[in-house]
Design an enzyme around this catalytic site. Sequence first.
Site, PDB file in Angstrom:
ATOM      1  N   CYS A  67       0.838  -1.119   0.052  1.00 43.00           N
ATOM      2  CA  CYS A  67       0.084   0.006   0.315  1.00 43.00           C
ATOM      3  C   CYS A  67       0.979   1.307   0.018  1.00 43.00           C
ATOM      4  CB  CYS A  67      -0.804  -0.104   1.211  1.00 43.00           C
ATOM      5  SG  CYS A  67      -2.071  -1.389   1.327  1.00 43.00           S
ATOM      6  N   GLY A  96      -1.176   1.250  -5.237  1.00 42.46           N
ATOM      7  CA  GLY A  96      -2.382   0.639  -4.776  1.00 42.46           C
ATOM      8  C   GLY A  96      -3.272   1.061  -5.645  1.00 42.46           C
ATOM      9  N   ASN A 169       1.008   0.144   6.116  1.00 39.66           N
ATOM     10  CA  ASN A 169       1.526  -0.397   4.746  1.00 39.66           C
ATOM     11  C   ASN A 169       2.597  -1.517   5.454  1.00 39.66           C
ATOM     12  OD1 ASN A 169       2.890  -1.353   2.430  1.00 39.66           O
ATOM     13  ND2 ASN A 169       4.372   0.228   2.539  1.00 39.66           N
ATOM     14  N   GLY A 170       2.331  -2.808   4.996  1.00 44.60           N
ATOM     15  CA  GLY A 170       2.981  -3.962   5.526  1.00 44.60           C
ATOM     16  C   GLY A 170       1.854  -5.354   5.697  1.00 44.60           C
ATOM     17  N   TYR A 326      10.121  -3.563  -8.195  1.00 42.03           N
ATOM     18  CA  TYR A 326       9.093  -3.625  -8.711  1.00 42.03           C
ATOM     19  C   TYR A 326       8.170  -2.338  -8.241  1.00 42.03           C
ATOM     20  CZ  TYR A 326       4.529  -5.430 -10.424  1.00 42.03           C
ATOM     21  OH  TYR A 326       3.106  -5.451 -11.070  1.00 42.03           O
TER      22      TYR A 326
END
Length: 563
Positions: A67, A96, A169-170, A326
């Site tokens: 995210c 996202g 985020n995670g 990426y």
Amino acid sequence: MTAATATTTATTTRATRDARRATTALSSRACAMRRGGAGDALGARARANAGTRGRGARRGDGAARACGIIGVVTRDEGKGVAAEIYEGLLMLQHRGQDSAGMVTYDGMRFKEKKDNGLVKDVFDKSAMKYLDGHIGMGHVRYPTAGGLSATEAQPFFVNQPLGIYLIHNGNLTNTDELRAKELNNRHLRTGSDSEVLLNVFAEDLSKEIAAHPDKDSDKQLFDAVTVTMGKVKGAYSIISLINGQGMFAFRDPNGIRPLVLGQRQNADGEDEWCVASEDAAFGPLGFTTVRDVNPGEAILITAEGKMISRQCMKGSISPCIFEYIYLARPDSQINGISVYEFQLELGRRLAKRISERGWEIDTIVPVPDGSRPSAIEVASALDLPYREGLVKNRYVGRTFIMPDQRIRELSVRRKLNAMRSVFNGKRVLLIDDSIVRGTTMNQIVQMCRAAGAVKVYLASAAPPVRFPNVYGVDMPSRKEFVADDKTEDEICATLGADGLIYQTVEDLLQAGLGMNAQIPRFDASCFDGDYVTGDIDEPYLEALEAAGRGKGKKGVTQNAPAR
């Protein structure tokens, strides 16, 4: 489903000790159900959405994703922050594209808006007018397991103690344990590990306030999050808004997911702050990068613009190397490493291996967009022409994050078109940043041959993906990896290519280690199976896959937990 828009009423001042004592006296369950203000608004939404998780709901440990998060603290109470958060989220949209959420705070009230869709679609003119306040934060979500319910969109909220909004985020790796042991009967609205983390922190803060009511409020926050960090395992970069306190951010002791701090001064010379997943979000907002938030560190930014930090847990940076391959933008710098320079170095190392193969190659073609830096370096090192032979349709999302395998396959030909003038009669080397399922690459090879390519060779700037990423990147089950239980020759045959070469894990790691000597190791678990947190074993991975890991897996319903 459309997410509700909530106005949360909260106390206006910096929460006096008497007010904190009164808040502490309320039990978690009572606060979740109490009438009026935030409790009523959020409780009503929870009751309305009580049945939305569905039969396909997975255990929280499997709801992985990547995210984007951003938080901004300004000093001008008459100027709204929502427009700046909007711009920042646009800069993080690549992280996202499933849903977006924002919450703002004017010193008296929180205002929230979240829904499925891109940033530009969720936040229309009326939403932006509604989201007033000079402090705020926003989140963009990556879809997982087919779960597209807006109920799972962030931010999440608890009204006790004080009133806390949180974005994450995670991915946590011990969610079930936390849910069973640490929530003290707190009511949860979703199956999200992010909501679990929020409630664990809220519970620890409640206990800290009750035990030490006369302690300074900032010390209460830091002491509470220290306890939370000792319980929570996995990857987490967090931004929260806490009523009467300000913006509170913290990062896991391994620093797996990125979190960076930015600063600027307003016209009156007052400090303003931003915390975000990537510093690429700072540029349009005029913030200058200060530093990365350290692993195990927490940072409090008060409404007055004061920044207070504490190293809450001993940390050792071990960032996810897939960020550089990426996930992150090439114009970002994460943990002192330029993403673009890292990708160039991957190209240089890959070129050495390609030259050893003795392939007769006429031209180098990147698979857009992430492979361009590596492909440019390969072409330069091999003294071969670089050509943009695959034209991308900018209005089709990344197939890697498509929520369904069949949709993903159909979207490939809408996404890319092979130029006959580049491929006809040529022996072509395609460079990609990574190859996960192989579905996209197989079809690209077919397109190149249909455009007249005589030979199609493949090179991946990343090693073969053989293991799931459990720290916040949604990947399929191992059986869906094209490299699963296959040799390089067998993978090549599956992809329909005339030759295939991968980056080695050793070269990948050396590329990163050579760019920042302060990083002792990277998490490259999706390539080598070595999980940095040390709590992931084969039974864990088997349970993860049995629970429905992989968005294309049959039987996963549209209501499965996701972020």
